[in-house]
Design an enzyme around this catalytic site. Structure first.
Site, PDB file in Angstrom:
ATOM      1  CB  CYS A 332      -0.979  -0.043   1.174  1.00 51.93           C
ATOM      2  SG  CYS A 332      -2.403   1.052   0.955  1.00 51.93           S
ATOM      3  CG  HIS A 431      -3.765  -3.542   3.466  1.00 51.82           C
ATOM      4  ND1 HIS A 431      -2.601  -3.186   4.094  1.00 51.82           N
ATOM      5  CD2 HIS A 431      -4.286  -2.397   2.951  1.00 51.82           C
ATOM      6  CE1 HIS A 431      -2.412  -1.881   3.976  1.00 51.82           C
ATOM      7  NE2 HIS A 431      -3.417  -1.380   3.283  1.00 51.82           N
TER       8      HIS A 431
END
Length: 489
Positions: A332, A431
């Protein structure tokens, strides 16, 4: 079907990390086992660990774990207000799962009256759908400076007229001062709704505690409902603080920098649980140790944490690591840092501007006002076995460039993330990539630890929830005996 005496029960703590989240999860699991429909609820949460819900919103990870304990899908009503700090004085305010605004502390204090309406709407929806709602407070109800317009603790309990139990962590020391001091800071009506105390994380001879318990009950007029043991080795999602300890250390070393605004560090829970892995979180002022794999984690302030990375010598350390054949993963915000630049024309993370990236992948990232929230599944493109992977995306930014022509994953038929041409670097917005056993094994094999038994994090969570619930059975039984005006009519 068994009965539970309360429609709604709230757990508040004398401090942060007293055990509110785990206690709520335990009660949710015990109620589920008794066939009672139950939902977790936290009016206001401040955390950088979040989860994507079934209705496409964002809530704190602790409430997602509690939903798992209750046997239901996580929903935005379980955490209607989520605050994600982006600086020491400001935070992104998320209401009903969607970004509402960025506010400083003073502006948010004024906004609380409106936020309370969102809280009560969510609570009423859960209350109508489930036989029981287990509510978790935030921090401590004794924060005098936060009492006005409180929506997180006694302000909520007073608004819905629910009973409260107060939990304190004896392992910190000063447990009796914590409990009596907290009670003394409450108003008369707030004290009346406290139906008892829970002392958490006790280890030792319980008989040596009895004199203190008798004194506490005599002084306050409140019963000690349970003394809960210190449980080692639980694999449960942390609400916010980085958990730096690990039970066992293997030979394969993984290093993670602890950014000032690190987010979703629960991405590393499966790695922490693996006996062959030595996972180390490295904070400010600590030297960067040699490693087989460096992982740049998620960030709530990519440009600010990228600056921190440089100031603490990580850019040179990463270059040296790659020069000697080490592997690097960016997740991310960490993925965004790997590119040539991170542009913020709209001032999403502060003043508009652009930051030079680490230049390790040929791509650029532009931060956007719209946040992408998505549960995803697919295959690992970097692995010849096409191992399955699942997880979630939570990010405000779009990346583009030649690097994305070599994706790390294939998600729903589309390429996601990137790989470097030399195979040393992998980046992704995904994630939870280590949570799927197949992807776990494939990622470690790519990084250099082949033939290892993968960790099934979901199975570990389930076993931990069961163990936690069984330890809380004395509390569950005591709650069904305590005389109170809040019991179901």
């Amino acid at each position: 079907m068994a009965e539970f005496p309360f429609h709604t029960l709230m757990i508040q703590g004398t401090t942060s990390d007293a055990g509110k989240s785990t206690l709520a999860a335990a009660l949710c699991r015990l109620l589920k086992k008794d066939g009672i429909s139950v939902a977790p609820f936290k009016p206001q949460n401040m955390a950088l660990n979040s989860a994507v819900t079934s209705d496409g919103g964002e809530i704190g990870r602790a409430q997602a774990l509690q939903a798992q304990a209750a046997g239901i899908a996580p929903h935005t009503d379980m955490n209607p207000v989520l605050l994600k700090p982006s600086s020491d004085t400001g935070a992104q305010v998320i209401v009903h799962g969607k970004v509402r605004a960025d506010m400083n502390a003073r502006d948010y204090h004024r906004y609380k009256t409106e936020a309370m309406q969102a809280v009560l709407q969510s609570y009423e929806r859960l209350r109508a759908q489930y036989a029981c709602v287990i509510v978790e407070g935030a921090g401590s109800p004794a924060e005098i400076n936060l009492r006005a317009r409180d929506i997180a603790n006694m302000g909520f309990a007073e608004a819905v007229d629910c009973p409260v139990i107060i939990v304190a962590d004896i392992d910190r020391g000063g447990v009796f001062a914590h409990l009596t001091g907290t009670l003394d800071c409450l108003s008369e009506s707030e004290r009346e709704r406290v139906i008892g105390f829970v002392i958490n994380r006790f280890r030792g001879d319980i008989s040596l505690l009895q004199g203190g318990l008798d004194w506490l009950e005599a002084r306050t007029g409140k019963p000690v409902l349970a003394v809960l043991p210190y449980l080692h080795g639980l694999h449960l999602d942390a609400e916010d603080a980085v958990v730096a300890t690990q039970e066992s250390r293997g030979d394969f070393r993984i290093v993670v920098p602890v950014f000032p605004r690190i987010s979703n560090h629960t991405d590393f829970d499966a790695l922490r649980a693996h006996p062959g892995v030595d996972l180390r979180f490295v904070g400010p002022g600590q030297p960067v140790p040699p490693a087989d794999l460096i992982i740049l984690p998620g960030s709530k302030n990519t440009r600010g944490d990228l600056r921190w990375l440089r100031e603490h010598g990580w850019e040179e350390a990463i270059a040296r690591h790659l020069r000697y054949g080490g592997k690097l993963i960016g997740i991310c915000g960490g993925f965004q840092m790997l590119g040539e630049s991170v542009d913020d024309p709209h001032g999403v993370e502060g003043a508009p501007g652009s930051s030079v990236g680490l230049g390790l992948l040929p791509m650029r990232t532009e931060l956007t006002r719209e946040k992408k929230l998505l549960q995803v599944s697919g295959q690992c493109a970097f692995s010849e076995t096409a191992a399955t992977v699942s997880g979630y995306e939570i990010h405000m930014g779009v990346s583009c460039g030649p690097a994305l022509e070599r994706p790390a994953f294939v998600i729903d038929g589309r390429g996601e993330g990137a790989q470097s041409a030399d195979g040393q670097i992998l980046g992704s917005y995904l994630h939870g990539m280590f949570d799927t056993p197949q992807a776990f094994g494939a990622l470690l094999a790519w990084a250099g630890l082949a033939g290892t038994e993968p960790v099934d994090l979901d199975a570990l969570r389930e076993a931990s929830l069961e163990r936690l619930a069984e330890s809380c059975r004395p509390l569950y039984a005591a709650l069904q005996r305590v005389p109170t005006r809040f019991a179901r009519k």
